[in-house]
Design a protein around this motif. Sequence first.
Motif, PDB file in Angstrom:
ATOM      1  N   UNK A 119       1.253  -1.454  -0.325  1.00 27.40           N
ATOM      2  CA  UNK A 119       0.160  -0.376   0.313  1.00 27.40           C
ATOM      3  C   UNK A 119       0.734   1.236   0.051  1.00 27.40           C
ATOM      4  N   UNK A 120       0.657   2.454  -0.802  1.00 28.74           N
ATOM      5  CA  UNK A 120       0.934   3.020  -0.763  1.00 28.74           C
ATOM      6  C   UNK A 120       0.254   5.248  -0.544  1.00 28.74           C
ATOM      7  N   UNK A 121       0.816   5.358   0.770  1.00 30.60           N
ATOM      8  CA  UNK A 121      -0.215   6.675   1.103  1.00 30.60           C
ATOM      9  C   UNK A 121       0.795   7.837   0.647  1.00 30.60           C
ATOM     10  N   UNK A 122      -0.597   7.792  -0.018  1.00 34.71           N
ATOM     11  CA  UNK A 122       0.434   9.036  -0.307  1.00 34.71           C
ATOM     12  C   UNK A 122      -0.090  10.770  -0.672  1.00 34.71           C
ATOM     13  N   UNK A 123      -0.532  11.276   0.364  1.00 34.81           N
ATOM     14  CA  UNK A 123      -0.922  12.510   0.549  1.00 34.81           C
ATOM     15  C   UNK A 123      -1.191  13.560  -1.269  1.00 34.81           C
ATOM     16  N   UNK A 124      -2.736  14.027  -1.205  1.00 34.47           N
ATOM     17  CA  UNK A 124      -2.989  14.504  -2.951  1.00 34.47           C
ATOM     18  C   UNK A 124      -1.524  16.006  -2.748  1.00 34.47           C
ATOM     19  N   UNK A 125      -1.649  16.272  -1.567  1.00 31.45           N
ATOM     20  CA  UNK A 125      -0.757  17.791  -1.017  1.00 31.45           C
ATOM     21  C   UNK A 125       0.757  17.675  -0.963  1.00 31.45           C
ATOM     22  N   UNK A 126       0.954  16.544  -1.391  1.00 36.64           N
ATOM     23  CA  UNK A 126       2.891  15.848  -0.877  1.00 36.64           C
ATOM     24  C   UNK A 126       3.465  16.142  -2.207  1.00 36.64           C
ATOM     25  N   UNK A 127       2.452  15.201  -2.936  1.00 34.80           N
ATOM     26  CA  UNK A 127       2.514  14.757  -4.181  1.00 34.80           C
ATOM     27  C   UNK A 127       3.417  15.950  -5.280  1.00 34.80           C
ATOM     28  N   UNK A 128       4.389  16.022  -5.856  1.00 36.89           N
ATOM     29  CA  UNK A 128       5.184  16.822  -6.692  1.00 36.89           C
ATOM     30  C   UNK A 128       4.936  18.558  -6.103  1.00 36.89           C
ATOM     31  N   UNK A 129       4.618  18.645  -5.014  1.00 30.54           N
ATOM     32  CA  UNK A 129       4.468  20.153  -4.268  1.00 30.54           C
ATOM     33  C   UNK A 129       6.354  20.223  -3.261  1.00 30.54           C
ATOM     34  N   UNK A 130       6.978  19.631  -3.163  1.00 32.66           N
ATOM     35  CA  UNK A 130       7.881  19.740  -2.400  1.00 32.66           C
ATOM     36  C   UNK A 130       7.426  20.014  -0.981  1.00 32.66           C
ATOM     37  N   UNK A 154       4.052  -0.650   3.785  1.00 34.97           N
ATOM     38  CA  UNK A 154       3.106   0.174   3.518  1.00 34.97           C
ATOM     39  C   UNK A 154       4.202   1.765   2.945  1.00 34.97           C
ATOM     40  N   UNK A 155       4.672   2.000   1.613  1.00 36.67           N
ATOM     41  CA  UNK A 155       4.805   2.815   1.464  1.00 36.67           C
ATOM     42  C   UNK A 155       4.660   4.079   1.712  1.00 36.67           C
ATOM     43  N   UNK A 156       5.152   4.962   1.465  1.00 33.30           N
ATOM     44  CA  UNK A 156       4.815   6.717   1.745  1.00 33.30           C
ATOM     45  C   UNK A 156       5.531   7.335   0.819  1.00 33.30           C
ATOM     46  N   UNK A 157       4.175   8.192   0.177  1.00 33.84           N
ATOM     47  CA  UNK A 157       5.070   9.231  -1.349  1.00 33.84           C
ATOM     48  C   UNK A 157       4.385  10.683  -1.470  1.00 33.84           C
ATOM     49  N   UNK A 158       5.382  11.519  -1.764  1.00 33.31           N
ATOM     50  CA  UNK A 158       5.036  13.076  -2.111  1.00 33.31           C
ATOM     51  C   UNK A 158       6.066  13.359  -1.273  1.00 33.31           C
ATOM     52  N   UNK A 159       7.003  14.163  -2.146  1.00 34.17           N
ATOM     53  CA  UNK A 159       8.149  14.756  -2.268  1.00 34.17           C
ATOM     54  C   UNK A 159       9.204  13.735  -1.002  1.00 34.17           C
ATOM     55  N   UNK A 160       9.682  12.633  -1.266  1.00 35.74           N
ATOM     56  CA  UNK A 160      10.123  12.010  -0.785  1.00 35.74           C
ATOM     57  C   UNK A 160      11.279  12.149  -1.246  1.00 35.74           C
ATOM     58  N   UNK A 161      12.903  12.703  -0.693  1.00 34.30           N
ATOM     59  CA  UNK A 161      13.820  13.179  -1.026  1.00 34.30           C
ATOM     60  C   UNK A 161      15.422  12.506  -0.523  1.00 34.30           C
ATOM     61  N   UNK A 185       6.471   2.951   8.395  1.00 35.53           N
ATOM     62  CA  UNK A 185       6.314   3.631   7.391  1.00 35.53           C
ATOM     63  C   UNK A 185       7.884   2.427   6.589  1.00 35.53           C
ATOM     64  N   UNK A 186       7.288   1.847   5.494  1.00 34.11           N
ATOM     65  CA  UNK A 186       7.979   1.052   5.048  1.00 34.11           C
ATOM     66  C   UNK A 186       9.019   0.194   3.219  1.00 34.11           C
ATOM     67  N   UNK A 187       8.830   2.154   3.492  1.00 33.19           N
ATOM     68  CA  UNK A 187       9.534   2.472   2.317  1.00 33.19           C
ATOM     69  C   UNK A 187       8.889   3.942   1.303  1.00 33.19           C
ATOM     70  N   UNK A 188       8.661   3.964   0.287  1.00 28.71           N
ATOM     71  CA  UNK A 188       8.792   4.978  -0.464  1.00 28.71           C
ATOM     72  C   UNK A 188       8.343   5.069  -1.901  1.00 28.71           C
ATOM     73  N   UNK A 189       7.352   5.699  -2.061  1.00 21.68           N
ATOM     74  CA  UNK A 189       6.916   5.122  -3.673  1.00 21.68           C
ATOM     75  C   UNK A 189       7.663   7.264  -4.350  1.00 21.68           C
ATOM     76  N   UNK A 190       8.292   7.293  -4.711  1.00 23.57           N
ATOM     77  CA  UNK A 190       9.206   8.066  -4.950  1.00 23.57           C
ATOM     78  C   UNK A 190       8.562   8.924  -7.073  1.00 23.57           C
ATOM     79  N   UNK A 191       7.988   9.701  -7.665  1.00 24.55           N
ATOM     80  CA  UNK A 191       8.182  10.231  -8.516  1.00 24.55           C
ATOM     81  C   UNK A 191       9.256  11.663  -8.991  1.00 24.55           C
ATOM     82  N   UNK A 192       8.926  12.484  -8.818  1.00 31.11           N
ATOM     83  CA  UNK A 192      10.325  13.616  -9.623  1.00 31.11           C
ATOM     84  C   UNK A 192      12.525  13.156  -9.078  1.00 31.11           C
ATOM     85  N   UNK A 193      12.367  12.977  -7.389  1.00 35.28           N
ATOM     86  CA  UNK A 193      13.334  12.771  -7.197  1.00 35.28           C
ATOM     87  C   UNK A 193      13.664  11.114  -7.420  1.00 35.28           C
ATOM     88  N   UNK A 194      12.793  10.233  -7.937  1.00 37.30           N
ATOM     89  CA  UNK A 194      13.486   8.846  -8.702  1.00 37.30           C
ATOM     90  C   UNK A 194      13.564   9.182 -10.145  1.00 37.30           C
TER      91      UNK A 194
END
Length: 253
Positions: A161-172, A204-211, A224-233
């Motif tokens: 499962x990936x918990x990605x608060x929408x307000x944190x995705x790609x927003x920094x 359960x992964x965290x996603x949203x501006x992980x760096x 928190x067992x890892x991350x789903x990474x957008x920009x930084x990937x």
Amino acid sequence: MTHRRPLIAGNWKMHQNVAATSALIEGLLAEDLGGEVDAVVCPPFTSLPHAAMLLTGSKIGLGAQNCHWENSGAFTGEIAPAMLVELGIQWVIVGHSERRTIFGESDITAARRAKAAQEAGLAVIYCVGETLEQRQAEKTFSILETQMAGVADLDPTKLVVAYEPVWAIGTGQTATADQAQEAHAFLRRRLEGFFSSDADALRILYGGSMKPGNAAELVGMPDVDGGLIGGASLDVGSFSAIIRASADCAVGD
Ligand code: PGA
């Protein structure tokens, strides 16, 4: 508590054509990614065959960003789970917030995609997360509960499962470690309700501006067992730094 090996998955979104995919994967393959961690990359569909070839025999897993719930048929523009399996792909992201908000994905269709993907042999990264408006209205947990309903039917051994608060995705604007832990603990309780003791092993992964700079603190939280990474990937240096930072953060016995 079960030892959960961290998983870092890169969601490349609609970035990286075939040439850029080659360069990024070759860069990652040249890095020391640490021991106690799983890494997965999820390029766009057109780059998947080439990525599959480059990653054969490597420790980096390969995922797609979506799939349909049927294995063939008149579904213009869709990709069947079996077509992904044919390429040697092991993972698929389902229910990402961009699919939900831009392309009309619902909890029902996300659950159907996830079920079909698992039946075809894929492991699913199932995304949930609240918008800023929902968080401010204190609806975070009720939204997560609704989004998680379809998960009850899934196979927990092929589920992340990936918990990605929408307000944190790609927003920094990353969730704080405490905000992430609070949501992850809630999600774990839901998973316990569905799968009883099997929920303990589920990541359960965290996603949203992980760096690189916040990965260790986030992945160091108990649920928190890892991350789903957008920009930084999309950058060899930052993605591999996140993977290495997570390698030492496994919580467990
Ligand atoms: P981000 O994206 O890391 O760029 O915020 C995460 C995601 O959308 O999966």
